[in-house]
Structures are given as structure tokens and as C-alpha cells.
Design an enzyme around this catalytic site. Structure first.
Site, short mmCIF file in Angstrom:
data_model
loop_
_atom_site.label_atom_id
_atom_site.label_comp_id
_atom_site.label_asym_id
_atom_site.label_seq_id
_atom_site.Cartn_x
_atom_site.Cartn_y
_atom_site.Cartn_z
N PHE A 257 7.84 -10.26 15.79
CA PHE A 257 7.05 -9.12 15.33
C PHE A 257 7.52 -8.69 13.94
CE2 PHE A 257 6.47 -4.43 15.11
CZ PHE A 257 5.09 -4.45 14.98
N GLN A 258 6.58 -8.51 13.05
CA GLN A 258 6.85 -8.14 11.65
C GLN A 258 7.79 -9.12 10.96
OE1 GLN A 258 7.72 -3.86 11.44
NE2 GLN A 258 5.52 -3.50 11.24
N MET B 109 -13.34 -1.37 -18.43
CA MET B 109 -13.05 -2.60 -19.16
C MET B 109 -13.89 -3.76 -18.61
SD MET B 109 -11.40 -3.52 -21.80
CE MET B 109 -9.82 -2.81 -22.27
N LYS C 52 18.27 -7.70 10.61
CA LYS C 52 18.72 -6.49 11.30
C LYS C 52 20.10 -6.67 11.95
CE LYS C 52 16.81 -2.80 14.17
NZ LYS C 52 15.70 -2.39 15.03
N GLU D 208 4.42 0.62 0.32
CA GLU D 208 5.55 -0.10 -0.28
C GLU D 208 5.27 -0.54 -1.71
OE1 GLU D 208 4.44 -0.65 2.77
OE2 GLU D 208 6.11 -0.60 4.18
#
Lengths: 583, 187
Positions: free
Chosen positions: A113-114, A481, A163, A51
Site C-alpha cells: 500500500f502506497q 500565452m 519506515k 506535496e
């Protein structure tokens, strides 16, 4: 006014907003939206492999087109993975819309969940965000999200959609009919302040245009107006990392990039000017160096659309709040109507001084020996690609600075780099987004091997969608760097700044079904770069470069513009204790 | 509706009335914000202060216009003039913040706070507490044989003074609302 499900509304709203492509990754809480995406052909969905990459790809798309980029992620880990991309877009003022799924409204707060508190987590890293609790509010919110992200100072927004809201039916409203709230930043600058600006420009002996990402964000008209203003006045111009391309690198008045690794002439001009005209830049600490020694003799004009940028770190003598294109248009008109005056005598002396600074040739290096110098690699890339329809992205580190120094940008929206946040792993997914927006262009990600590995999973995306992105990796087997700072600041104790187990990049490319090229001999470099360009598909170019090259010029932490280091000889004991606590 | 009639010339979305003084003097300012009463708006305001390291001395919030779903937040903050100007500019760019007013610089303003103060004791101390409450125009809103709950409204320093006086007389608990403020006059 039409009745449809929330998921249908999402797709409809995106279409109505002119969205052609979204970058995303499915999951439980966005399945209804993915079901709608499956059943249409207007919006193309690019399946990324992480993502974070979806958001960076959306950023690359947005920066290279000027249109908002869109990403779609699921709830919980999908949303938390998007946080780095959101923060990156916030720091660099990139318009993106992230849509995230959420657990159903009746489960919010139950540690489902999630489930994650997405609006809570993303509140400080978005320009604004919304949790939509009713399907009837969805259309308004989606249209408002596009309005907020593109108006005023652009930035990322997030819409969190549970949802059950995606499943339920409600009334859809088209963009023109939707309630998009009260957000309406002003675009026109105060005429009196613009008059003051012009008056200062007429008499200035040592003026300099200090331009930034605001010019790019304001749109192509802003760059055009800026070019006209520079041509008419003959004032020298420099840009921040974010502003490269707003004025052509081949232009007569161009001083190159300024700042910590900016060009000597640009930083000296900033230090010695008597009038600084800041157009869409924000006096970042990479630009100013030591604040109490920053451009001590200049009057400062500051044009910015965001009032919080003005007087944040550097006091503006003439603050002008407005959109760059609008302000430049007014300023140019007023300057012309007042007789196109400049201080010719002063300018002539000023340019003579600048020419002297240019004689220092701060970017000079010698390609010698059997190993490719990173500067040489970037220089050859520039020589071999400069006339082409070319877009460049970068990762973060030394290679990024060398790219900014040695590549020339003639137009805005051709240079995509993570400036404010400095996100390693930005460049590869950004190059994916750019190539999706410009399928026939040459898209090169100038990378370091360490940064590149952070989002290397996107090879899958590049191969799946036949995106011929070129990954030009300057491989020094070091975190260059970090290594440079450890050398200068930490007694050459190279704590964890190298990688002992790098992949074979050619085999890695082949494992993904792409082409790999390795090059270690300076004599082979041109042919290898041409081979990369000509290959019709994604390429990983493993360019083995010198391992201990430092990036110069450099303004060390805690030092002023006129205290630049030009090369290795200048580096002994330059950073004091006070400077070493800075980043 | 009078709650909404705050002065024109808001400092939000304008850089022109910034006070560009870069001084080290710490100033105390009272800011009045008009915000859209949507979920999370208070978190945005508070998160701005904590995220950027600004101070909140007092903060009050309540809906003042139900029809238009607008709330008014009064924040008392301390900082150098430059920091105060930054706070106002940062607040002004929060999307649901409609208006930011610096009551400290926009002309005379009244500031009031409400406090509930519980004092328990017997004998002379109890009588003295009641006598002082009268002087301070505090009302008794609850009383038992051993205690009073005083309610008082006033400027913060007046409440501070009253609380200090109650300390030796059996002060038990203090609840304060924080400052609500408004500019003086009709405009």
C-alpha cells in the site's frame, strides 16, 4: 556518536544542518518522523495542502534565502506529487532536499500500500537520490544529501527512507564526522582562461555581459563582484529571466532582460556585440532564438560551474569552468593588475548605438479606455512597492513576462519564478515559502488566474500560518500565452484556452478566511493595490484586465534576435512552418 | 589493481580539453567510466543515454575494485563530436561517477570482446567450422556429435567476421559480452 532511532536521526541531522523550517505533509510511511517533529521546537513544520506545493514552497524558501529548502512527504502518492517540484528545481538549479517515506524494506517490491519506486521515478529529476536501507547509513546519507545539493551546480536531491529504517536504532554521526562521499566540484577557474577572458575584454569594441541564474546561485558576493566589474569597465549588461536582480535595474549599464520576451536593446546588443561575456547562463532556447543566427560576430566567453553547459548548444571561444564568484574575483584582480584597460573609443560608439535602440521604447503601451491593461497593473504595482522590502514570485505565462519586464529588481534573491520548466502553479506555494523565510517582508505573487488555480488549495496554508502573501492575479479569463500563440500560429482558433467557470475570487478568499479585493477600473487601481499592501493577512487581488493583450516584444520561434516583433502591427504571417514546430 | 590504472587527465569535470568542433561527422568512441558501485548507478548511466537520446552500441560493467566498491563501465557510443563531448560532460556530473575517459581520443587503446558461438551441423560443414575456428583462434568449450560451442576473444570486427562465416555452416546462437577496453602503455 550517539545511538538513536532513524526518525530521531532525521530531525537531528536537519538541526545540525541548520534547517529551521520544513514544508511537508504527513502520511503512513513518515509517521515516525512526524512523531519526532511533534516532540521538539527547533524545527518549524509548515503543513501544506499538496506535496507539489511543499516542494515549490521549499524552492521559494531556498531562492529567497540562498539556503537549501527542505520538504517532507510520504511514500507513493506523496513522492509522485513531489516530482513536478523536483523537476522544476533541477531545471532552475535550486538547492532543495526532499525526504520521502517508503514502505518498510521487507515490503519493497511487493506492491505494498502506497508503495512507489521513488528513487526510480525521481532519478532523472534529481541531481542525486538515495534509498537508505540501514539506519546506520542514514546520518551519512542525510549529510551527503545536503553536501551534494548545495555544492557545484545546485539542485534537488531526494532521500527515500523506509519506515523500518525510521523505527530502528543506529549510530548518529554529526556533519563533520560523516562520510559525505567524493563529490567535490572545482570552484576556481583556470587562470590561463581567465587571462584570455581579460585580454578579450580589454580590446572589445562592442562587449556585453550576458548574466544568468548562476550569478544568483553563486551567492551575494558574486552579484557584488559583477556590479563592481560592470561599474569599472562600463560594459552594458543584460540578464536572463533567472538572473534578474544580479545587477540592479536602476544601474546605469542595465539593458533589461533578454530573450524571447526580452527588451529590444538587450537582444539587439546580444546580436550585434563582438564580445559576449556569459556569466552563469546556459544559452537556453528562450535566449538564443534561431541558433545559426545567434550573435554571429561575437567571441563568446562562457563561465559556468557545470561542464555539460559549455558547448552544449553554442560554441564557447573561451570556456571557464568554475564558480561565478571565484572566477569574477580572479578576473577582476587580473584586469586591475593589467592596468584596467578598456577600448574607450569603441565603447563610446557602442553605447551611442545602444541609446538609439533604447529610443524604440519597446515596452511602451497606452493605458486607455475603461479596462486595466495588464502592463499597467504591473507598472502600478512597481511604482507603489519599489522602495519596500519586497519579494516577488510569479506563475507562468504572459503575466510572468510582464512582471519580468515592468518590475525592477535591485538585489539578488528577490525574484522567484519558474524559468526552465515553466511550471504553472509554482508561484503561490513559492510565495508561501518566501513569506515563511521573510515574515515581515512584502511578498507578492504576480499571477494569472489559470496558473493560480493550479495550486489554490494553498490558501489554507497561508491562512493557517497567518502568512500575509499577496496574490496579485491578472485576470483575463484566458490562458493568455496559449491564446497568444494560437492567434499567431494557429489561425486564431482558440482551442480550449479560456475558462468558462472561474470562481468569484473575493468570495473564494472569504471562504478561506482571507481578504479578497476586486478591481476593474484603472482609476481605482492604485487605491486597491495600497489596500492590498496594507492588509495584514493574505489577500487575493482579482485584477480584471483586457482579455486579448499580447506580450511584446517577442522573438517568434525560429527567428533571430534582430527579427523581434515590437507590437501587433508586426505579427502578420511571421512564423513559418519551421518555426511553428518549435515551442 | 591494474584495472584501475587508467590514464590521468580525465575528461570529467573539465571543460578545457573539450574538442569544440561542431561537425556533422558521426564518430564512434569508447568511453571508460569508473563508478562507485552503489545501487542504481548503472540505471543512472543508461537513463542518461535514453533520456537525452544518445546511442549505446555496447555496454559492459563489472566491479573491478572490491575494497573501494568501484566498478568499471565501458560504453561504446556513436555521435557527432559535439554530442560525444556532451555525453562525457553529462556522465561526468553524475554524482557516483568518479572518472570518465575517452579511450578513442586519449591515445592508443586495446579493445576486446568475448563471444560464445553455437554451431550445429554434420559432415563437411562440421569439419569446416572447426577448421575456421582454428584459424580464428576460437576455442571449443562444449562439443556434442552435432554441435560445437566456440569461445573467442578479440576485436569486435573479428568476432563479426567469424560469425558471418559460421552462418552458412549452421550458426545457432551468439552471446557477446560487449567491449572491454584499456589504454595501451604503462600510464
Amino acid at each position: 556518536m550517539a545511538n538513536m532511532t532513524g526518525a530521531q536521526m532525521v530531525v537531528k541531522a536537519l538541526k545540525d544542518q541548520g534547517v529551521e523550517v520544513i514544508f511537508g505533509y504527513p502520511g503512513g510511511a513518515v509517521l515516525p518522523i512526524y512523531d519526532e517533529i511533534f516532540q521538539q521546537n527547533d524545527i518549524r513544520h509548515i503543513l501544506v495542502r499538496h506535496e507539489q506545493a511543499a516542494v515549490h514552497a521549499a524552492e521559494g524558501y531556498a531562492r529567497s534565502t540562498g539556503k537549501p529548502g527542505v520538504a517532507l512527504v510520504t511514500s507513493g502518492p506523496g513522492a509522485t506529487n513531489a516530482v513536478t517540484g523536483l523537476t522544476d528545481a533541477l531545471m532552475d538549479s535550486i538547492p532543495i532536499v526532499v525526504l520521502s517515506g517508503q514502505v518498510p524494506t521487507f515490503m519493497i517490491g511487493s506492491d505494498a500500500f502506497q508503495e512507489a519506486d521513488t528513487v526510480g521515478i525521481t532519478r532523472p529529476c534529481t541531481k542525486h537520490n538515495w534509498l537508505v536501507k540501514e539506519t546506520d547509513a542514514l546520518a551519512d546519507t542525510l549529510h551527503e544529501a545536503f553536501h551534494v545539493c548545495t555544492n557545484g551546480r545546485p539542485g534537488p536531491v531526494l532521500v527515500d527512507i523506509p519506515k523500518d529504517v525510521q523505527f530502528a536504532s543506529g549510530t548518529y554521526k554529526a556533519p563533520g564526522k560523516a562520510d559525505i562521499g567524493h563529490y567535490q566540484p572545482r570552484l576556481k577557474g583556470d587562470p590561463e582562461a581567465i587571462e584570455q577572458m581579460v585580454a578579450l575584454m580589454e580590446t572589445a569594441e562592442r562587449p556585453v555581459f550576458y548574466t544568468g541564474g548562476g550569478v544568483i546561485n553563486s551567492g551575494p558576493a558574486a552579484s557584488q563582484l559583477l556590479r563592481e566589474f560592470v561599474a569599472e569597465t562600463g560594459f552594458p549588461i543584460t540578464s536572463t529571466l533567472m538572473g534578474l536582480g544580479c545587477y540592479p535595474a536602476s544601474g546605469e549599464a542595465w539593458l533589461g532582460m533578454l530573450g524571447m520576451h526580452g527588451l529590444y536593446e538587450a537582444n539587439m546588443a546580444m546580436h550585434g556585440c563582438d564580445l559576449m561575456i556569459n556569466i552563469g547562463a546556459r544559452f537556453d532556447d528562450r535566449i538564443t532564438g534561431r541558433l545559426d543566427a545567434f550573435s554571429p560576430e561575437s567571441k563568446k566567453i562562457h563561465v559556468d560551474i557545470d561542464p555539460s553547459s559549455i558547448n552544449k548548444v553554442v560554441k564557447a571561444d573561451v570556456p571557464i569552468l568554475g564558480d561565478v564568484a571565484h572566477v569574477l574575483e580572479d578576473a577582476l584582480r587580473i584586469w586591475k593588475s593589467r592596468g584596467r584597460k578598456t577600448n574607450k573609443e569603441g565603447l563610446q560608439k557602442w553605447w551611442a548605438q545602444i541609446e538609439q535602440w533604447k529610443q524604440v521604447e519597446c515596452l511602451k503601451f497606452k493605458q486607455e479606455g475603461a479596462v486595466i491593461k495588464p502592463q499597467y497593473a504591473v507598472q502600478r504595482l512597481e511604482e507603489l512597492t519599489k522602495g519596500m522590502d519586497r519579494y516577488i514570485s510569479t506563475e507562468v505565462g504572459q503575466h510572468q513576462m510582464w512582471a519580468a519586464q515592468y518590475l525592477g529588481f535591485e538585489d539578488p534573491n528577490r525574484w522567484m519564478t519558474s524559468g526552465g520548466l515553466g511550471t504553472m502553479g509554482y508561484g503561490f506555494p513559492a510565495s508561501v515559502g518566501i513569506q515563511v523565510a521573510h515574515p515581515d517582508a512584502l511578498v507578492v505573487n504576480v499571477a494569472g488566474e489559470a496558473s493560480w488555480l493550479m495550486n489554490m488549495q494553498e490558501m489554507g496554508t497561508a491562512v493557517q500560518y497567518r502568512l500575509p502573501v499577496k496574490q496579485f492575479i491578472l485576470n483575463n479569463e484566458r490562458l493568455g500565452m496559449v491564446r497568444q500563440w494560437q492567434e499567431l500560429l494557429h489561425g486564431e482558433r482558440y482551442s480550449h484556452s479560456w475558462s468558462d467557470a472561474l470562481p468569484d475570487f473575493v468570495k473564494l478568499a472569504e471562504a478561506f478566511g482571507a481578504k479578497g479585493i476586486i478591481c476593474s477600473d484603472p482609476n481605482d487601481l492604485d487605491d486597491a493595490i495600497m489596500e492590498m499592501i496594507k492588509h495584514d493577512g493574505p489577500v487575493i487581488f482579482d485584477c480584471l484586465v483586457t482579455k486579448h493583450e499580447n506580450c511584446f516584444p517577442m522573438i517568434p520561434s525560429g527567428k533571430a534576435h534582430n527579427e523581434m516583433l515590437l507590437g501587433e502591427a508586426d505579427t502578420q504571417g511571421v512564423i513559418d512552418a519551421k518555426g511553428s514546430v518549435l515551442v | 589493481m591494474s584495472a584501475l590504472r587508467i590514464k590521468k587527465g580525465s575528461t570529467s569535470h573539465s571543460a578545457y580539453n573539450l574538442r569544440p568542433t561542431f561537425s556533422d561527422v558521426q564518430e564512434r568512441h569508447t568511453l571508460a567510466l569508473l563508478v562507485e558501485n552503489e545501487a542504481g548507478v548503472l540505471a543512472r548511466v543508461i537513463g542518461l543515454f535514453s533520456g537525452r537520446g544518445y546511442n549505446i552500441e555496447s555496454l559492459t560493467v563489472a566491479e573491478v575494485d572490491h575494497d573501494n566498491a568501484l566498478s568499471r563501465i565501458t560504453v561504446v557510443t556513436v555521435g557527432t563530436p559535439q554530442v560525444i563531448e556532451q555525453i562525457k560532460a553529462q556522465l561526468g556530473r553524475i554524482v557516483p561517477v568518479r572518472d570518465v575517459h575517452d579511450l578513442t581520443v586519449e591515445g592508443p587503446a586495446v579493445e576486446r570482446e568475448l563471444a560464445l558461438i553455437k554451431v550445429s551441423g554434420a559432415g563437411d560443414k562440421r569439419i569446416e567450422a572447426l577448421r575456421l575456428a582454428e584459424i580464428f583462434r576460437a576455442n571449443v568449450v562444449d562439443s556434442t556429435l552435432e554441435s560445437f560451442v566456440f569461445e573467442m576473444t578479440g576485436a569486435s570486427d573479428k568476432i563479426d567476421a567469424f560469425c558471418e562465416l559460421m552462418r552458412p555452416l549452421g550458426l545457432q546462437e551468439i552471446a557477446r559480452t560487449g567491449v572491454a577496453a584499456m589504454s595501451r602503455g604503462s600510464a
